[in-house]
Design a protein around this motif. Structure first.
Motif, mmCIF file in Angstrom:
data_model
loop_
_atom_site.group_PDB
_atom_site.id
_atom_site.type_symbol
_atom_site.label_atom_id
_atom_site.label_comp_id
_atom_site.label_asym_id
_atom_site.label_seq_id
_atom_site.Cartn_x
_atom_site.Cartn_y
_atom_site.Cartn_z
ATOM 1 N N THR A 25 0.874 -1.256 -0.149
ATOM 2 C CA THR A 25 -0.027 -0.053 0.175
ATOM 3 C C THR A 25 0.775 1.171 0.043
ATOM 4 O O THR A 25 0.108 2.384 0.022
ATOM 5 C CB THR A 25 -0.968 0.032 1.318
ATOM 6 N N LEU A 43 -6.192 3.764 -6.380
ATOM 7 C CA LEU A 43 -6.144 2.182 -6.867
ATOM 8 C C LEU A 43 -4.726 1.537 -6.480
ATOM 9 O O LEU A 43 -3.877 2.184 -6.321
ATOM 10 C CB LEU A 43 -6.131 2.169 -8.226
ATOM 11 N N ASN A 48 -8.104 -6.939 -8.686
ATOM 12 C CA ASN A 48 -9.220 -6.309 -7.993
ATOM 13 C C ASN A 48 -9.399 -5.018 -7.616
ATOM 14 O O ASN A 48 -10.580 -4.575 -8.101
ATOM 15 C CB ASN A 48 -9.316 -7.226 -6.793
ATOM 16 N N SER A 49 -8.371 -4.181 -7.474
ATOM 17 C CA SER A 49 -8.755 -2.734 -7.072
ATOM 18 C C SER A 49 -8.725 -2.246 -8.856
ATOM 19 O O SER A 49 -9.622 -1.203 -8.744
ATOM 20 C CB SER A 49 -7.443 -2.114 -6.643
ATOM 21 N N THR A 52 -12.239 -2.273 -10.195
ATOM 22 C CA THR A 52 -13.183 -1.263 -9.605
ATOM 23 C C THR A 52 -13.101 0.100 -10.079
ATOM 24 O O THR A 52 -14.113 0.984 -9.886
ATOM 25 C CB THR A 52 -12.880 -1.109 -8.071
ATOM 26 N N SER A 53 -12.176 0.494 -11.015
ATOM 27 C CA SER A 53 -12.164 1.631 -11.493
ATOM 28 C C SER A 53 -12.872 1.945 -12.749
ATOM 29 O O SER A 53 -13.504 0.994 -13.183
ATOM 30 C CB SER A 53 -10.651 2.270 -11.713
#
Length: 298
Positions: A25, A43, A48-49, A52-53
């Motif tokens: 992160t 992001l 997976n991240s 979501t965008s």
């Protein structure tokens, strides 16, 4: 000028790098588009991240990488992100690696890791979403300019263009990961504090030394001001393409020495910045600017 450009840059003369292992992160990718031009979608470099965008892989992807003691919300991105989105419908990915670049020496040590993480993000777009790297452009400032080169080497596909804005000097002369012309099909470099904060010698296919490269008009001896003008010039080069403004027209120089002396007498056949294709253009160039905006003289 100094009131407009508020960012204060602190240079650490001691350049012994001290990096650490960046956590998953510690590098965050802030996605901007015309649908969200001022508030980003943060992001992480995993599928997976990214899924979501609202990234549209059929549109150009512009990646910006900040300097040390900065983050994704600094003046650099305020100028560059707005310039791109105001003139074209693009995906802008502002890399925030501030957790690993709080000090210059820390950023110097962590630059290779950051570059690898940026590459992993782009490789997910390529491998999982079918992104074509022909639509990719990377823009880095200071240490971020070297990170751009590191990232490009690790991306699974040719990178068309890197714009390196005042690449950092200290600790890079013998660094194995220094920005170089092989990092992309075109590596374009702007030197605005050459030999001070910024790297002195040419690093790319095309190297521009505005006003001699060391100090910029209107800044006097304020190196912070001259450094910040690197991305101010770049932003103006983008917006001028649609506003019919003047361009930053470079004069070809015989060598680096004539560039820093502003004694170039070659052809005026290279334009700094903008989105134009510069394949086949190479060399060292100089141009003069106005002391206040608009800076380009044409």
């Amino acid at each position: 000028m100094r009131a407009l450009l508020k960012l204060s840059v602190i240079v650490c003369v001691a350049t012994a790098a001290f990096g650490f292992s960046l956590s998953p992160t510690d590098v965050v990718f802030h996605f901007f588009s015309r649908s969200n031009p001022t508030v980003s979608q943060p992001l992480l470099p995993n599928i997976n991240s990214i899924m979501t965008s609202d990234i549209d892989i059929n549109k150009p992807v512009v990646i910006t990488i900040h300097n040390y003691v900065e983050n994704s919300a600094v003046n650099f991105n305020a100028f560059v992100v707005s310039a791109h989105l105001n003139t074209s419908d693009e995906n802008i990915i502002a890399v925030d690696w501030s957790a690993g670049a709080q000090l210059y020496t820390q950023g110097l040590g962590n630059a290779p890791q950051c570059g690898a993480v940026v590459a992993s993000f782009v490789n997910i777009l390529i491998q999982d979403l079918g992104f074509n790297t022909a639509l990719l452009r990377i823009i880095g400032v200071g240490l971020g300019a070297h990170v751009a080169g590191i990232a490009a080497r690790k991306i699974n596909g040719p990178v068309p263009h890197i714009t390196a804005l005042d690449p950092s000097f200290f600790g890079w002369s013998h660094h194995p990961d220094i920005l170089n012309p092989d990092d992309a099909e075109v590596v374009e470099v702007l030197h605005t504090t050459s030999g001070n904060y910024g790297y002195d010698l040419p690093l790319g296919d095309i190297d521009f030394y505005p006003n001699g490269g060391a100090h910029q008009a209107g800044c006097g001896s304020d190196l912070s001001c001259s450094h910040q003008l690197s991305y101010v010039f770049y932003a103006e080069s983008i917006t001028s393409e649609v506003s019919n403004g003047n361009e930053f027209v470079g004069t070809a120089c015989e060598d680096y020495e004539s560039a820093v002396a502003s004694s170039c007498e070659g052809e005026r056949n290279a334009i700094f910045g903008g989105r134009r294709d510069k394949a086949g253009v190479s060399g060292v160039y100089n141009f003069l600017t106005n002391p206040t905006a608009p800076f380009a003289r044409g």
